[in-house]
Design an enzyme around this catalytic site. Structure first.
Site, PDB file in Angstrom:
ATOM      1  N   GLU A  92      80.296  15.086   0.374  1.00  0.00           N
ATOM      2  CA  GLU A  92      79.818  15.791  -0.827  1.00  0.00           C
ATOM      3  C   GLU A  92      78.378  15.427  -1.189  1.00  0.00           C
ATOM      4  OE1 GLU A  92      82.746  14.228  -0.621  1.00  0.00           O
ATOM      5  OE2 GLU A  92      82.969  12.671  -2.103  1.00  0.00           O
ATOM      6  N   LYS A 118      91.928   5.946   1.283  1.00  0.00           N
ATOM      7  CA  LYS A 118      92.147   6.200   2.716  1.00  0.00           C
ATOM      8  C   LYS A 118      93.346   5.457   3.270  1.00  0.00           C
ATOM      9  CE  LYS A 118      88.264   3.046   3.729  1.00  0.00           C
ATOM     10  NZ  LYS A 118      88.977   1.815   3.999  1.00  0.00           N
ATOM     11  N   ASP A 136      93.335  12.953  -1.555  1.00  0.00           N
ATOM     12  CA  ASP A 136      91.943  12.600  -1.873  1.00  0.00           C
ATOM     13  C   ASP A 136      91.904  11.321  -2.696  1.00  0.00           C
ATOM     14  OD1 ASP A 136      89.228  14.163  -3.750  1.00  0.00           O
ATOM     15  OD2 ASP A 136      89.166  12.937  -1.925  1.00  0.00           O
ATOM     16  N   ASP A 162      91.042  15.126   2.396  1.00  0.00           N
ATOM     17  CA  ASP A 162      89.593  14.940   2.295  1.00  0.00           C
ATOM     18  C   ASP A 162      89.199  13.638   2.995  1.00  0.00           C
ATOM     19  OD1 ASP A 162      87.161  14.419  -0.371  1.00  0.00           O
ATOM     20  OD2 ASP A 162      86.979  15.508   1.523  1.00  0.00           O
ATOM     21  N   ASN A 163      87.917  13.530   3.377  1.00  0.00           N
ATOM     22  CA  ASN A 163      87.325  12.281   3.849  1.00  0.00           C
ATOM     23  C   ASN A 163      87.913  11.728   5.144  1.00  0.00           C
ATOM     24  OD1 ASN A 163      87.690  11.716   0.471  1.00  0.00           O
ATOM     25  ND2 ASN A 163      85.662  11.972   1.369  1.00  0.00           N
TER      26      ASN A 163
HETATM   27  C1  LIG Z   1      82.676   6.321  -2.556  1.00  0.00           C
HETATM   28  C2  LIG Z   1      82.154   6.758  -1.220  1.00  0.00           C
HETATM   29  N1  LIG Z   1      81.042   6.143  -0.778  1.00  0.00           N
HETATM   30  C3  LIG Z   1      80.482   6.499   0.403  1.00  0.00           C
HETATM   31  C4  LIG Z   1      81.066   7.479   1.196  1.00  0.00           C
HETATM   32  C5  LIG Z   1      82.219   8.111   0.758  1.00  0.00           C
HETATM   33  C6  LIG Z   1      82.789   7.751  -0.455  1.00  0.00           C
HETATM   34  C7  LIG Z   1      84.017   8.461  -0.921  1.00  0.00           C
HETATM   35  C8  LIG Z   1      84.020   9.874  -0.907  1.00  0.00           C
HETATM   36  C9  LIG Z   1      85.149  10.563  -1.315  1.00  0.00           C
HETATM   37  O1  LIG Z   1      85.205  11.928  -1.315  1.00  0.00           O
HETATM   38  C10 LIG Z   1      86.299   9.867  -1.751  1.00  0.00           C
HETATM   39  N2  LIG Z   1      87.431  10.581  -2.131  1.00  0.00           N
HETATM   40  C11 LIG Z   1      88.483   9.910  -2.559  1.00  0.00           C
HETATM   41  N3  LIG Z   1      88.540   8.548  -2.629  1.00  0.00           N
HETATM   42  C12 LIG Z   1      87.504   7.781  -2.226  1.00  0.00           C
HETATM   43  O2  LIG Z   1      87.586   6.538  -2.288  1.00  0.00           O
HETATM   44  C13 LIG Z   1      86.290   8.450  -1.764  1.00  0.00           C
HETATM   45  C14 LIG Z   1      85.143   7.754  -1.354  1.00  0.00           C
HETATM   46 MG   LIG Z   2      87.225  12.677  -1.475  1.00  0.00          MG
END
Ligand SMILES: Cc1ncccc1-c1cc(O)c2nc[nH]c(=O)c2c1
Ligand SMILES: [Mg+2]
Length: 214
Positions: free
Chosen positions: A199, A144, A141, A169-170
């Site tokens: 989230e 990316k 997490d 995640d993501n």
């Molecule tokens: C920051 C953000 N903006 C728009 C859409 C998604 C995100 C986002 C969401 C997450 O859960 C993340 N987890 C770990 N690291 C990340 O960089 C990260 C970024």
């Molecule tokens: Mg995340």
């Protein structure tokens, strides 16, 4: 000078949660993110999937890549079996400073070791510096573009065993296409996608669960 979002999140925990009660810390952060300010915690919807994987694996030794404010650290830490350990790596010192306080507030400091620094440098030191043999569970997490190189590093450093679980995640938003292609095509992994939402939003996102086959 003003406060940062992690600092405001910490204040919300100190105000609304009960010291030593991990669930109240989780609820206070989710309330803050739903009603006050969005923050990049795994959140309550994906958090339930994370919980189910942690309970299924019941890891003796777990690794989290990307601590941020410690929300998922607390989610994982509260479900660890007695004597189990979670190592969480965070690159950003300001995030780490807040996360330490959140983890301590939840009363999980004995189960969690937060290490500051770049995951690519810290992973090769896990065995010698922290006495790790292998990780039963890894929660990815952080960033990316580091998911794939860090997974390959975990393999090369002998930190995965037959049956180790990677939960990422993501994988849709922001998205980790190279990592997904790798775990879904490699004969060394059995991979499964858990559809969910980014989230605190209605945007699609999800978790990818991958079993290392050795
Ligand atoms: C920051 C953000 N903006 C728009 C859409 C998604 C995100 C986002 C969401 C997450 O859960 C993340 N987890 C770990 N690291 C990340 O960089 C990260 C970024
Ligand atoms: Mg995340």
């Amino acid at each position: 000078t003003g406060s940062t979002r992690p600092q405001r999140l910490l204040k919300a925990v100190q105000k609304n949660a009960s010291r030593g009660d991990p669930q109240s810390v989780i609820s206070a952060i989710d309330r803050f993110c739903h009603s006050s300010e969005w923050a990049m915690n795994v959140g309550d919807e994906k958090g339930v999937i994370l919980d189910s994987v942690v309970c299924e694996v019941s890891p003796g030794c777990a690794l989290e890549l990307g601590t941020y404010c410690g929300y998922s650290t607390v989610r994982i830490g509260r479900l660890l079996p007695p004597g189990a350990k979670l190592i969480t790596l965070e690159f950003n010192p300001d995030y780490a400073k807040v996360a330490r306080q959140v983890i301590d507030f939840a009363g999980l400091q004995e189960k969690v070791l937060l290490v500051e620094g770049p995951s690519g440098d810290l992973i090769p030191k896990m065995k010698e510096q922290y006495g790790i043999t292998t990780f039963d569970l890894v929660f990815l997490d952080h960033w990316k573009d580091r998911y794939l190189p860090d997974t390959k590093l975990l393999e090369e450093c002998g930190l995965l065993r037959k049956g180790s679980i990677l939960l990422a995640d993501n994988v849709i938003c922001p998205g980790t296409p190279d990592y997904l292609a790798y775990v879904r095509s490699s004969p060394r992994y059995e991979s499964k996608y858990f559809k969910s939402h980014l989230e605190y939003t209605k945007v699609e996102d999800g978790l990818e669960k991958s079993i290392f086959l050795g």
